[in-house]
Design a protein around this motif. Structure first.
Motif, PDB file in Angstrom:
ATOM      1  N   ALA A  22     -17.251   6.298  -9.268  1.00 19.55           N
ATOM      2  CA  ALA A  22     -18.362   6.985  -9.121  1.00 19.55           C
ATOM      3  C   ALA A  22     -19.482   6.656  -9.875  1.00 19.55           C
ATOM      4  CB  ALA A  22     -18.091   8.245  -9.534  1.00 19.55           C
ATOM      5  N   LEU A  23     -19.343   6.004 -10.885  1.00 16.57           N
ATOM      6  CA  LEU A  23     -20.450   5.408 -11.825  1.00 16.57           C
ATOM      7  C   LEU A  23     -21.278   4.259 -10.964  1.00 16.57           C
ATOM      8  CD1 LEU A  23     -22.101   5.496 -14.664  1.00 16.57           C
ATOM      9  CD2 LEU A  23     -20.242   3.818 -15.249  1.00 16.57           C
ATOM     10  N   GLU A  24     -20.318   3.290 -10.536  1.00 15.88           N
ATOM     11  CA  GLU A  24     -20.966   2.120  -9.745  1.00 15.88           C
ATOM     12  C   GLU A  24     -21.662   2.789  -8.630  1.00 15.88           C
ATOM     13  OE1 GLU A  24     -20.920  -1.080 -10.182  1.00 15.88           O
ATOM     14  OE2 GLU A  24     -20.353  -0.929 -12.044  1.00 15.88           O
ATOM     15  N   ALA A  25     -21.228   3.448  -7.717  1.00 12.31           N
ATOM     16  CA  ALA A  25     -22.046   4.101  -6.703  1.00 12.31           C
ATOM     17  C   ALA A  25     -23.381   4.636  -7.231  1.00 12.31           C
ATOM     18  CB  ALA A  25     -21.029   4.949  -5.947  1.00 12.31           C
ATOM     19  N   GLU A  26     -23.311   5.469  -8.354  1.00  7.67           N
ATOM     20  CA  GLU A  26     -24.575   6.134  -8.514  1.00  7.67           C
ATOM     21  C   GLU A  26     -25.636   5.303  -8.918  1.00  7.67           C
ATOM     22  OE1 GLU A  26     -25.864   9.705 -11.821  1.00  7.67           O
ATOM     23  OE2 GLU A  26     -23.970   9.722 -10.785  1.00  7.67           O
ATOM     24  N   GLN A  27     -25.039   4.242  -9.884  1.00  3.90           N
ATOM     25  CA  GLN A  27     -26.087   3.213 -10.413  1.00  3.90           C
ATOM     26  C   GLN A  27     -26.568   2.320  -9.150  1.00  3.90           C
ATOM     27  OE1 GLN A  27     -23.815   1.213 -13.367  1.00  3.90           O
ATOM     28  NE2 GLN A  27     -24.361   2.795 -15.020  1.00  3.90           N
ATOM     29  N   ARG A  28     -26.057   2.258  -7.945  1.00  5.95           N
ATOM     30  CA  ARG A  28     -26.537   1.434  -7.041  1.00  5.95           C
ATOM     31  C   ARG A  28     -27.131   2.295  -5.990  1.00  5.95           C
ATOM     32  NH1 ARG A  28     -23.715  -3.689  -7.260  1.00  5.95           N
ATOM     33  NH2 ARG A  28     -22.237  -3.516  -8.855  1.00  5.95           N
ATOM     34  N   GLY A  29     -27.464   3.636  -6.562  1.00  7.93           N
ATOM     35  CA  GLY A  29     -28.233   4.486  -5.413  1.00  7.93           C
ATOM     36  C   GLY A  29     -27.443   4.916  -4.473  1.00  7.93           C
ATOM     37  N   PRO A  31     -24.705   7.557  -4.419  1.00 12.41           N
ATOM     38  CA  PRO A  31     -23.944   8.525  -5.075  1.00 12.41           C
ATOM     39  C   PRO A  31     -22.950   9.208  -4.135  1.00 12.41           C
ATOM     40  CG  PRO A  31     -25.942   9.430  -4.978  1.00 12.41           C
ATOM     41  CD  PRO A  31     -26.159   8.077  -4.644  1.00 12.41           C
ATOM     42  N   GLU A  32     -23.501   8.968  -2.757  1.00 13.39           N
ATOM     43  CA  GLU A  32     -22.495   9.948  -1.822  1.00 13.39           C
ATOM     44  C   GLU A  32     -21.629   8.920  -1.048  1.00 13.39           C
ATOM     45  OE1 GLU A  32     -22.453  13.124  -1.668  1.00 13.39           O
ATOM     46  OE2 GLU A  32     -24.165  13.257  -3.096  1.00 13.39           O
TER      47      GLU A  32
END
Length: 68
Positions: A22-29, A31-32
């Motif tokens: 989840a953190l990696e997805a959010e940091q890469r823009g 989040p979904e």
């Protein structure tokens, strides 16, 4: 990343890394970003042991890719 190019993707990870995914997805823009979580571990398993996990996620994987 394929998802950023409009190509549907699904990330498969283990329950030991749910927060990191989840953190990696959010940091890469992203989040979904679609994620499917399987029981840990995957690494170090022989191919047959990994294949045993597949039936439990096939429907979820198909739905995540086709529903777009």
């Amino acid at each position: 990343m394929f998802e950023a190019q409009g190509i549907p993707t699904v990330t498969i990870g283990t329950d030991a890394f749910t927060d990191l995914l989840a953190l990696e997805a959010e940091q890469r823009g992203l989040p979904e970003l679609e994620r499917i979580i399987v029981p840990h571990p995957l690494g170090g398993l022989k191919a047959d042991a990994v294949r045993e996990k597949v039936p439990g996620i096939i429907d979820e994987l198909h739905a995540a890719l086709v529903a777009r």
